[in-house]
Design a protein around this motif. Structure first.
Motif, short mmCIF file in Angstrom:
data_model
loop_
_atom_site.label_atom_id
_atom_site.label_comp_id
_atom_site.label_asym_id
_atom_site.label_seq_id
_atom_site.Cartn_x
_atom_site.Cartn_y
_atom_site.Cartn_z
N ARG A 68 0.32 8.01 13.64
CA ARG A 68 1.11 6.77 13.64
C ARG A 68 0.23 5.57 14.00
O ARG A 68 0.34 4.51 13.39
N SER A 69 -0.61 5.76 14.99
CA SER A 69 -1.46 4.66 15.44
C SER A 69 -2.46 4.25 14.36
O SER A 69 -2.67 3.06 14.11
N LEU A 70 -3.07 5.21 13.71
CA LEU A 70 -4.05 4.90 12.66
C LEU A 70 -3.41 4.18 11.49
O LEU A 70 -3.97 3.21 10.97
N ILE A 71 -2.24 4.62 11.07
CA ILE A 71 -1.57 3.96 9.95
C ILE A 71 -1.18 2.54 10.33
O ILE A 71 -1.33 1.59 9.53
N HIS A 72 -0.69 2.36 11.55
CA HIS A 72 -0.31 1.01 12.00
C HIS A 72 -1.52 0.08 12.00
O HIS A 72 -1.45 -1.06 11.51
N GLU A 73 -2.63 0.55 12.57
CA GLU A 73 -3.81 -0.31 12.63
C GLU A 73 -4.41 -0.55 11.25
O GLU A 73 -4.96 -1.62 10.98
N LYS A 112 -5.97 1.13 21.91
CA LYS A 112 -4.58 0.79 22.23
C LYS A 112 -3.74 2.01 22.60
O LYS A 112 -2.85 1.92 23.44
N THR A 113 -4.02 3.13 21.98
CA THR A 113 -3.18 4.31 22.16
C THR A 113 -3.69 5.25 23.24
O THR A 113 -2.90 5.85 23.97
N PHE A 114 -5.02 5.35 23.37
CA PHE A 114 -5.59 6.35 24.27
C PHE A 114 -6.50 5.79 25.36
O PHE A 114 -7.08 6.53 26.13
N CYS A 115 -6.65 4.47 25.39
CA CYS A 115 -7.54 3.84 26.37
C CYS A 115 -8.99 4.33 26.20
O CYS A 115 -9.76 4.37 27.16
N CYS A 152 0.85 -1.19 0.00
CA CYS A 152 0.00 0.00 0.00
C CYS A 152 0.89 1.23 0.00
O CYS A 152 1.68 1.43 0.93
N GLU A 153 0.80 2.03 -1.04
CA GLU A 153 1.55 3.28 -1.11
C GLU A 153 0.92 4.29 -0.17
O GLU A 153 -0.27 4.57 -0.26
N CYS A 154 1.71 4.81 0.74
CA CYS A 154 1.19 5.74 1.74
C CYS A 154 1.83 7.11 1.57
O CYS A 154 3.05 7.25 1.68
N PHE A 155 1.01 8.10 1.30
CA PHE A 155 1.45 9.48 1.23
C PHE A 155 1.02 10.16 2.52
O PHE A 155 -0.12 10.61 2.65
N ASN A 156 1.92 10.17 3.48
CA ASN A 156 1.60 10.69 4.80
C ASN A 156 1.92 12.18 4.85
O ASN A 156 3.06 12.58 5.04
N MET A 157 0.92 13.00 4.68
CA MET A 157 1.08 14.45 4.66
C MET A 157 0.17 15.09 5.70
O MET A 157 -0.44 16.14 5.46
N TYR A 158 0.08 14.44 6.85
CA TYR A 158 -0.88 14.89 7.85
C TYR A 158 -0.57 16.28 8.39
O TYR A 158 -1.44 16.93 8.98
N LYS A 159 0.64 16.76 8.20
CA LYS A 159 0.98 18.11 8.65
C LYS A 159 0.54 19.18 7.64
O LYS A 159 0.62 20.37 7.94
N GLN A 160 0.09 18.74 6.47
CA GLN A 160 -0.37 19.66 5.45
C GLN A 160 -1.87 19.90 5.59
O GLN A 160 -2.64 18.96 5.78
N GLN A 161 -2.30 21.15 5.48
CA GLN A 161 -3.72 21.48 5.42
C GLN A 161 -4.08 21.70 3.96
O GLN A 161 -3.84 22.76 3.40
N VAL A 162 -4.63 20.69 3.36
CA VAL A 162 -4.86 20.66 1.92
C VAL A 162 -6.22 21.28 1.59
O VAL A 162 -7.23 20.88 2.17
N ILE A 185 2.92 -1.20 4.46
CA ILE A 185 2.94 0.22 4.15
C ILE A 185 4.28 0.62 3.54
O ILE A 185 5.34 0.38 4.13
N ASN A 186 4.24 1.20 2.37
CA ASN A 186 5.42 1.76 1.72
C ASN A 186 5.24 3.27 1.65
O ASN A 186 4.37 3.77 0.93
N TYR A 187 6.04 3.99 2.41
CA TYR A 187 5.90 5.43 2.45
C TYR A 187 6.47 6.05 1.18
O TYR A 187 7.58 5.74 0.76
N GLU A 188 5.68 6.93 0.59
CA GLU A 188 6.08 7.64 -0.62
C GLU A 188 6.25 9.11 -0.29
O GLU A 188 5.72 9.61 0.70
N THR A 189 7.00 9.81 -1.12
CA THR A 189 7.20 11.24 -0.93
C THR A 189 6.76 11.98 -2.18
O THR A 189 6.77 11.44 -3.29
N MET A 190 6.38 13.23 -1.97
CA MET A 190 5.99 14.09 -3.08
C MET A 190 7.14 15.06 -3.35
O MET A 190 7.79 15.53 -2.43
#
Length: 302
Positions: free
Chosen positions: A275-280, A178-181, A58-68, A289-294
């Motif tokens: 991180r938790s959501l991507i892991h689950e 798992k992360t926040f109880c 699964c190609e993962c474009f993790n840009m969660y710090k971007q407000q698109v 997960i294969n992290y890709e970059t733009m």
């Protein structure tokens, strides 16, 4: 085939798929291992177990710090879906993709959404409004909300939309527990993830030729005020909650061990959730997960 789910959904931004050549798709590789972790002959080993290792990528474009901006994300979405349809028509490998980001403040409505669920004059809206091709009623996206858009070929998984929806819910439920109880759950007859009467995550999908798009949105440290200006998902009598809000409640209760909980004011709360959501997601859908970059050129469009 075009199908839509009529509960509250999120918009789906997409990115160009990498042009590199892909290996032929495989669902899983089956290895027979002994307790000593050595590959062995099943006929001569009495103590063996089967280990399913996901080889589906699964190609993962993790840009969660971007407000698109929503309009840009919507263009990406439709482009990627068409690319995947072309790959399938050519009988070529159609990999899964996952996009993780935030949106700038925006309201979105589904195809048949009713404007009666807007508590403001649509001609004088506080934010941009988009009517999309998705199912479902009005919802809000904004900073502090993690949005995940899986664009998946269900032919490689399970061609069952109910299974897919329940799987997306499972990703969130596991991450929160798992992360926040936070012992979140489903509510019968409704799509999404809840804690009591509070909806923490909206989920919705659209499917074309068994390719999914749209996805899920989890309220992390979102300003919930804009939800008061609408009837979220058209559901009267329900509240909208956030991870930060619940963690603040837990600080003053015996709901969970305080030492085990992240600080709700921690600036890394979005990092932890992402991180938790991507892991689950990887665990539930059994994908690697294969992290890709733009490139910087691609990012200039944001």
């Amino acid at each position: 085939m075009t199908l839509g789910v009529t509960h509250c959904v999120a918009a789906v931004p997409t990115y160009p798929i990498s042009k590199r050549r892909h290996k032929p798709p495989r669902s899983f590789s089956l290895r027979i291992l002994s307790k000593s972790n050595q590959v062995s002959d099943l006929k001569t080993q009495q103590s063996t177990f089967y280990s399913l290792e996901p080889t589906r990528e699964c190609e993962c474009f993790n840009m969660y710090k971007q407000q698109v901006p929503y309009s840009q994300a919507w263009d990406w979405q439709k482009s990627i879906v068409e690319d995947k349809k072309t790959l399938i028509e050519r009988n070529e490998h159609c990999p899964d993709s996952l996009f993780v980001l935030q949106h700038r403040p925006v309201f979105t409505l589904g195809t048949a959404s009713s404007e009666q669920f807007l508590k403001f004059d649509i001609k004088d809206a506080p934010f941009d409004i988009y009517r999309t091709e998705r199912g479902g009623e009005v919802t809000y996206h904004g900073p502090g909300q993690i949005v995940m858009y899986p664009i998946m070929n269900l032919r490689n998984h399970k061609m069952d939309l109910h299974w897919y929806l329940r799987s997306l819910e499972e990703v969130i439920i596991r991450a929160l527990s798992k992360t926040f109880c936070i012992k979140a759950s489903r509510l019968e007859g409704l799509t999404g993830v809840w804690y009591g009467n509070q909806k923490l995550a909206a989920i919705g999908i659209r499917v074309k030729q068994w390719i999914t798009y749209h996805g899920l949105a989890v309220n992390v440290n979102t300003d919930l005020t804009p939800f008061r200006w609408i009837v979220p998902c058209g559901l009267q009598g329900y509240q909208v909650g956030s991870i930060k809000g619940l963690l603040e409640e837990f600080q003053t209760s015996a709901e969970c061990g305080i030492a085990d909980l992240p600080d709700p004011d921690d600036g890394q709360l979005l990092d932890i959730t992402c991180r938790s959501l991507i892991h689950e997601f990887s665990e539930v859908f059994q994908v690697r997960i294969n992290y890709e970059t733009m490139s910087s050129l691609d990012l200039q469009a944001i």
